[in-house]
Design a protein around this motif. Structure first.
Motif, short mmCIF file in Angstrom:
data_model
loop_
_atom_site.label_atom_id
_atom_site.label_comp_id
_atom_site.label_asym_id
_atom_site.label_seq_id
_atom_site.Cartn_x
_atom_site.Cartn_y
_atom_site.Cartn_z
N ILE A 131 43.87 41.54 44.61
CA ILE A 131 44.69 42.63 44.07
C ILE A 131 44.41 43.95 44.78
N ARG A 132 43.14 44.26 44.98
CA ARG A 132 42.79 45.57 45.52
C ARG A 132 42.95 45.62 47.04
N PHE B 101 55.52 44.67 44.04
CA PHE B 101 54.24 45.09 44.64
C PHE B 101 53.17 44.01 44.56
N PRO C 8 50.54 46.67 30.46
CA PRO C 8 50.86 47.47 31.66
C PRO C 8 52.31 47.92 31.69
N PHE D 160 48.83 51.60 35.68
CA PHE D 160 49.81 52.47 36.35
C PHE D 160 49.63 52.37 37.86
N ILE D 161 50.74 52.44 38.57
CA ILE D 161 50.68 52.55 40.02
C ILE D 161 51.33 53.88 40.40
N PHE E 28 46.18 53.13 39.75
CA PHE E 28 45.91 52.75 41.14
C PHE E 28 46.89 53.44 42.06
N ARG F 259 50.88 44.96 49.90
CA ARG F 259 50.27 43.63 50.02
C ARG F 259 51.15 42.81 50.94
N1 5AD Z 1 49.06 48.36 44.76
C1 5AD Z 1 48.45 49.03 43.75
N2 5AD Z 1 48.18 48.50 42.54
C2 5AD Z 1 48.52 47.21 42.34
N3 5AD Z 1 48.39 46.42 41.27
C3 5AD Z 1 48.89 45.21 41.58
N4 5AD Z 1 49.35 45.19 42.85
C4 5AD Z 1 49.16 46.44 43.35
C5 5AD Z 1 49.42 47.05 44.60
N5 5AD Z 1 50.03 46.40 45.59
C6 5AD Z 1 47.86 46.87 39.98
C7 5AD Z 1 48.93 46.81 38.88
C8 5AD Z 1 48.49 45.62 38.06
C9 5AD Z 1 46.98 45.71 38.21
C10 5AD Z 1 46.23 44.46 37.87
O1 5AD Z 1 46.79 46.02 39.58
O2 5AD Z 1 48.88 48.00 38.12
O3 5AD Z 1 48.90 45.68 36.72
#
Ligand code: 5AD
Ligand code: SF4
Length: 469
Positions: A50-51, A168, A270, A311-312, A341, A346
């Motif tokens: 994920i990160r 995303f 979320p 949140f993104i 985040f 990705r």
């Molecule tokens: N960029 C940033 N945050 C993301 N998340 C998932 N994919 C991405 C990405 N590409 C975050 C979302 C999700 C959490 C587990 O990680 O907010 O709910």
């Protein structure tokens, strides 16, 4: 013959659950969990994708393990090195190519085949193994019935995968299509976890509230019905579930929040953004008013519900006014806690292809700081509102300081209390005396006799969990 197994776990709670099950699968082969890679006969890196820079972190960890493996080889000892989880799923071929000292690469849906993979690599001229397919048989059908347990707070996977395809997110590609386990096998596993000492179970799924598993009578149950069934297990004091999608909060699940006392008043839901433009570009399938209405319905059922969210910020083409919509939503809803985040692309996801509309890093940094500032203020105010209140705390670990034990309120706050170790694995009433952004402190409200549950031995500390958020 007894051998030792070290599993390093990154990421979400489902990875922690998977690691515990990998240990269960390998137990019949004589592998015993240990809490360090030094001296271990087998090391599994259970990875998270994920990160940002997830794969690089794995490769740098592998670099360290390569040295360890060759030192042990010099002493005539064989170390099996395996990479599991979502990075293995997404980048398995690259790991095999770049790290020839890795013996096994396997994805989240194939770990029930671990004994056979280990057997293969340990045979003379056995070679290396990569298993990143999505086998037609569910791993849950072949996992051992026995579990070593996970201690007083346990995780239980009820659903996996996701069909939502937020633009995303890698999850639909790494965890595969949505799948729900049959209710009877979940209830049986919950009973075993409780017999092994669990007093709280968190039901896990990437889209846990989309749960639609086969019921004992052949029909299909949603999550609300499953929760009511699990609430019948004596000695199971607390139930939680995570992670949910707003579109799957159905009436029955919302009703469970009003009627099932074991279901804790905390929900991680979320929303990702408060802007309808951005939500549409994310393919979230709901707008910000849908989210407001859903929260209203859940709060009508359970007025003291503590809400959490993800949140993104800086999603491609997110304008200042979109970001303001997010701040407004946070302001209106009021969160007990939340994760935020910076968007990062990705590979293979649709949003990563929105090349021209990517937001400059500096803008992302500023928006993240502003959002986190607002969330932190809400979190602190929420925690402070507990000062003077008495709440039940399930103690599940020692605190960082000598003589402290730590647990959680029904609302998911961490609480530190000065109390003897025999308070561990019990639920006790605590009067809150101090509040910080991330924790509370307090004193036992009654005598030790108020500790209502029997002691259970803690599980061997075999899993090092690094939470991604
Ligand atoms: N960029 C940033 N945050 C993301 N998340 C998932 N994919 C991405 C990405 N590409 C975050 C979302 C999700 C959490 C587990 O990680 O907010 O709910
Ligand atoms: Fe990823 Fe959750 Fe969206 Fe599924 S619903 S694609 S797991 S963010």
């Amino acid at each position: 013959m007894s051998k030792t197994l070290f599993i390093k776990t990154w990421g979400c709670q489902m990875n922690a659950y998977d690691s515990a099950r990998m240990a269960d699968v390998l137990a019949p082969l004589g592998y015993r969990p240990t809490d360090s890679a030094d001296g271990a006969d087998m090391v599994i890196l259970n990875t998270c994708h994920i990160r940002e820079k997830a794969a690089e972190k794995v490769f740098s960890e592998l670099g360290r393990l390569r040295e360890l493996k060759s030192e042990r080889a010099d002493q005539g000892q064989r170390v099996i090195l395996a990479v599991a989880g979502c990075v293995a799923q997404a980048e398995g071929a690259e790991i095999m190519a770049r790290a020839p000292y890795v013996d096994i690469v396997f994805g989240p849906q194939t770990y029930h085949q671990l004994p056979e993979m280990v057997d293969r690599v340990t045979r003379p001229h056995g070679g290396r193994v990569i298993r990143t397919d999505f086998p037609p048989d569910s791993k849950f059908d072949s996992l051992p019935a026995d579990t070593a347990g996970q201690g007083v707070t346990a995780f239980l996977s009820v659903q996996e995968g996701c069909d939502k395809f937020c633009t995303f997110c890698v999850v639909p590609y790494t965890r595969g299509a949505e799948f729900s386990r049959p209710a009877t096998s979940i209830v049986a596993e919950a009973q075993r976890l409780v017999a092994a000492g669990a007093r709280e179970i968190t039901l896990l799924g990437q889209n846990v509230n989309a749960y639609h598993g086969e019921a004992p009578d052949g029909t299909s149950w949603g999550l609300g019905r499953l929760i009511r069934m699990l609430a019948d297990i004596p000695e199971l004091a607390r139930l939680r579930y995570t992670t949910s999608h707003p579109c799957d909060m159905d009436d029955d699940l919302i009703a469970a929040h009003a009627t099932v006392p074991q279901l804790m008043p905390f929900l991680h839901l979320p929303v990702q953004s408060g802007s309808n433009r951005v939500l549409a570009a994310m393919n979230r399938k709901h707008d910000s008013d849908d989210y407001r209405r859903i929260v209203e319905r859940i709060r009508a059922a359970r007025p003291d519900l503590a809400l959490s969210s993800d949140f993104i910020v800086g999603f491609p083409d997110e304008q200042e006014r979109d970001f303001e919509d997010t701040l407004r939503l946070v302001d209106e809803i009021g969160f007990a806690q939340a994760y935020s985040f910076k968007y990062s692309p990705r590979p293979g996801t649709p949003a990563a292809g929105m090349i021209r509309n990517q937001i400059p890093e500096q803008v992302k940094i500023e928006r993240l700081a502003a959002l986190q500032d607002l969330i932190n203020r809400q979190q602190l105010a929420y925690n402070r509102s507990f000062i003077g209140r008495t709440v039940p705390v399930l103690f599940d670990r020692r605190g960082k300081r000598q003589g402290q034990i730590m647990g959680r309120t029904p609302f998911m706050q961490s609480v530190y209390v000065h109390a003897p170790d025999r308070g561990l694995a019990t639920i006790a009433e605590v009067t809150i005396t101090g509040a910080h952004a991330n924790s509370l402190s307090g004193t036992l409200a009654g005598t030790a006799a108020a500790m209502t549950l029997p002691l259970v031995p803690a599980r061997a500390a075999a899993m090092a969990v690094e939470v991604a958020s």
